[in-house]
Write a protein that holds these residues in place. Structure first.
Motif, PDB file in Angstrom:
ATOM      1  N   GLY A 184     -37.629  54.917 -18.611  1.00 26.31           N
ATOM      2  CA  GLY A 184     -37.631  53.742 -17.772  1.00 26.31           C
ATOM      3  C   GLY A 184     -36.399  52.890 -17.999  1.00 26.31           C
TER       4      GLY A 184
ATOM      5  N   HIS B 234     -33.713  57.862 -15.742  1.00 27.28           N
ATOM      6  CA  HIS B 234     -33.780  58.338 -14.365  1.00 27.28           C
ATOM      7  C   HIS B 234     -32.404  58.736 -13.840  1.00 27.28           C
ATOM      8  CE1 HIS B 234     -37.944  57.220 -14.281  1.00 27.28           C
ATOM      9  NE2 HIS B 234     -37.669  55.975 -14.577  1.00 27.28           N
TER      10      HIS B 234
ATOM     11  N   SER C 104     -29.412  61.090 -12.678  1.00 32.68           N
ATOM     12  CA  SER C 104     -29.518  62.320 -11.903  1.00 32.68           C
ATOM     13  C   SER C 104     -29.375  63.558 -12.769  1.00 32.68           C
ATOM     14  CB  SER C 104     -28.455  62.324 -10.794  1.00 32.68           C
ATOM     15  OG  SER C 104     -27.157  62.243 -11.349  1.00 32.68           O
TER      16      SER C 104
ATOM     17  N   GLY D 157     -41.127  63.573 -15.986  1.00 31.80           N
ATOM     18  CA  GLY D 157     -40.477  62.767 -14.981  1.00 31.80           C
ATOM     19  C   GLY D 157     -41.427  62.047 -14.043  1.00 31.80           C
ATOM     20  N   VAL D 158     -40.821  61.282 -13.147  1.00 28.63           N
ATOM     21  CA  VAL D 158     -41.572  60.513 -12.168  1.00 28.63           C
ATOM     22  C   VAL D 158     -42.312  61.435 -11.208  1.00 28.63           C
ATOM     23  CG1 VAL D 158     -41.358  58.856 -10.280  1.00 28.63           C
ATOM     24  CG2 VAL D 158     -39.988  58.570 -12.339  1.00 28.63           C
TER      25      VAL D 158
ATOM     26  N   THR E  81     -37.308  52.033  -5.159  1.00 31.25           N
ATOM     27  CA  THR E  81     -37.033  52.533  -6.510  1.00 31.25           C
ATOM     28  C   THR E  81     -37.662  53.902  -6.715  1.00 31.25           C
ATOM     29  OG1 THR E  81     -36.903  50.294  -7.414  1.00 31.25           O
ATOM     30  CG2 THR E  81     -37.345  52.071  -8.974  1.00 31.25           C
TER      31      THR E  81
ATOM     32  N   ARG F 180     -35.604  56.515  -5.024  1.00 32.82           N
ATOM     33  CA  ARG F 180     -34.367  56.786  -5.761  1.00 32.82           C
ATOM     34  C   ARG F 180     -34.641  57.661  -6.987  1.00 32.82           C
ATOM     35  NH1 ARG F 180     -32.191  53.975  -9.917  1.00 32.82           N
ATOM     36  NH2 ARG F 180     -33.538  52.177  -9.540  1.00 32.82           N
ATOM     37  N   HIS F 181     -35.723  57.381  -7.701  1.00 29.71           N
ATOM     38  CA  HIS F 181     -36.062  58.177  -8.881  1.00 29.71           C
ATOM     39  C   HIS F 181     -36.389  59.616  -8.503  1.00 29.71           C
ATOM     40  CE1 HIS F 181     -37.248  54.430 -11.471  1.00 29.71           C
ATOM     41  NE2 HIS F 181     -35.949  54.525 -11.234  1.00 29.71           N
TER      42      HIS F 181
ATOM     43  N   ALA G  70     -33.291  61.502  -7.706  1.00 27.64           N
ATOM     44  CA  ALA G  70     -32.570  61.839  -8.936  1.00 27.64           C
ATOM     45  C   ALA G  70     -33.162  63.075  -9.598  1.00 27.64           C
ATOM     46  CB  ALA G  70     -32.616  60.661  -9.906  1.00 27.64           C
ATOM     47  N   GLU G  71     -34.455  63.340  -9.346  1.00 31.76           N
ATOM     48  CA  GLU G  71     -35.107  64.521  -9.905  1.00 31.76           C
ATOM     49  C   GLU G  71     -35.093  65.689  -8.927  1.00 31.76           C
ATOM     50  OE1 GLU G  71     -38.958  63.624 -11.531  1.00 31.76           O
ATOM     51  OE2 GLU G  71     -38.233  61.823 -12.549  1.00 31.76           O
TER      52      GLU G  71
END
Length: 369
Positions: free
Chosen positions: A18, A23, A25, A257-258, A289, A292-293, A296-297
């Protein structure tokens, strides 16, 4: 992480999820192959492996496991060790890049080789960039007769930024040579910041004089080269390899991850899956957000919804004697035809044909139609 890793990078990598790079890339698990190449590079320059690995979270036993995976933060810590201990070696990132051949990347490399042309290979490579060892976020843009690869490095710690940028940029050139067995000349090469002490070596390696103090790190080719057919193109093999890339990426993403948190939320109520606003609220972040997370994954909210439905549909058909209509309702489809259409997209066949492949009784296959 043990106290033996004392550096500016250590404090940033050790922050909890966090914060900092959680997060970024580049923060995805990766195979041990890339780390093994870096360790061999260190050995070739006389560094002791044990002291190099100490405090990075890596071990020789892990590197000896061909199926092993390493955390991105551990590989980044190893890179910093290299940079710190070999400051006298010019173009260390360039040296590393020459070792990253297509075979280094496993199924991702085979997927590129079997693609019909360079454009499709590049597009596939970027779709599954999280199966590589890159730390820059790479994009491709095609316009005005030029194909431009941009390497974004804002999330890369400054202590290793030059090594990472030069390695990732040079790796593109190495892969291109492996694909065609010939050199395709660059039109332009641009780097942010001032020229390094080994600027002449950079120009020699890339075959073009770089432009420094640019707005972005970019490698520019003639767009026409993207249409060049690859010598080992095979449509069937390319499709199979991409399926395997997709499965491998999903397996890695499922563990952390998220994306894993979003999957868990979706699995709680598959018949009434929450939308992205509801999931973002449950995770205490804004939808922007969360988006975006997930990007990035290497995924999106829509992709995760589709993935969860696909997984559940396949499992239900394999383990439960439920008609297609019931499965469609359980997964939140408005009607049976929408489910059948989605299933054909997932598996390439209708639900009834899939049941036949599973060897289910004819009475059940008929009932499921």
């Amino acid at each position: 992480m043990p106290d033996t890793l004392r550096s500016p990078l250590r404090s940033s990598l050790a922050r909890p999820l966090g914060e900092a790079h959680a997060h970024a890339s580049w923060n995805f698990p990766r195979s041990t192959a890339g780390v093994c190449l870096l360790v061999q590079l260190a050995r070739d320059h006389g560094l002791d492996t044990a002291s190099l690995l100490d405090g990075t979270g890596l071990s020789q036993a892990l590197l000896d496991d061909p199926k092993g995976e390493v955390a991105a933060t551990a590989e980044l810590a190893l890179i910093e060790r290299l940079v710190q201990r070999l400051p006298h070696v010019p173009g260390l990132g360039l040296q590393a890049a020459t070792r990253y051949r297509l075979t280094t990347y496993g199924i991702w490399g085979y997927a590129l080789v079997s693609s019909p042309n360079l454009r499709s290979a590049a597009q596939l490579a970027l779709r599954y960039l999280n199966l590589t060892h890159a730390f820059t976020h790479i994009t491709m843009d095609e316009r005005d007769g030029q194909a431009t690869f941009t390497l974004q490095d804002l999330e890369v710690p400054a202590t290793v930024r030059r090594f990472v940028v030069e390695r990732d940029a040079a790796a593109i050139l190495t892969l291109q040579k492996d694909l065609f067995h010939v050199h395709i000349p660059l039109q332009e090469l641009r780097f942010k910041g001032p020229p390094p002490p080994h600027a002449e070596l950079v120009a020699e390696h890339f075959g073009v004089q770089p432009r420094y103090h640019a707005s972005a790190h970019q490698a520019v080719f003639r767009a026409s080269v993207l249409d060049m057919p690859l010598p080992q193109a095979n449509e069937h093999t390319a499709a199979l390899c991409e399926d395997l890339c997709r499965e491998l990426l999903q397996q890695r993403q499922a563990r952390s991850g998220v994306a894993a948190k979003v999957r868990n939320r979706l699995l709680q109520s598959p018949s009434q899956m929450p939308d992205m606003v509801a999931v973002a609220d449950a995770l205490c972040v804004t939808p922007r957000t969360l988006r975006r997370h997930l990007l990035a994954e290497g995924t999106t909210f829509r992709d995760l919804v589709d993935e969860v439905r696909h997984t559940l549909a396949t499992e239900l058909m394999s383990t439960a004697e439920s008609p297609d209509k019931e499965i469609a309702q359980l997964l939140g489809f408005h009607d049976l035809s929408a489910f059948i259409q989605a299933f054909r997209r997932w598996r390439g066949v209708t639900p009834s044909a899939y049941r036949q492949q599973l060897g289910q009784p004819a009475r059940f296959v008929r009932r499921a139609r």
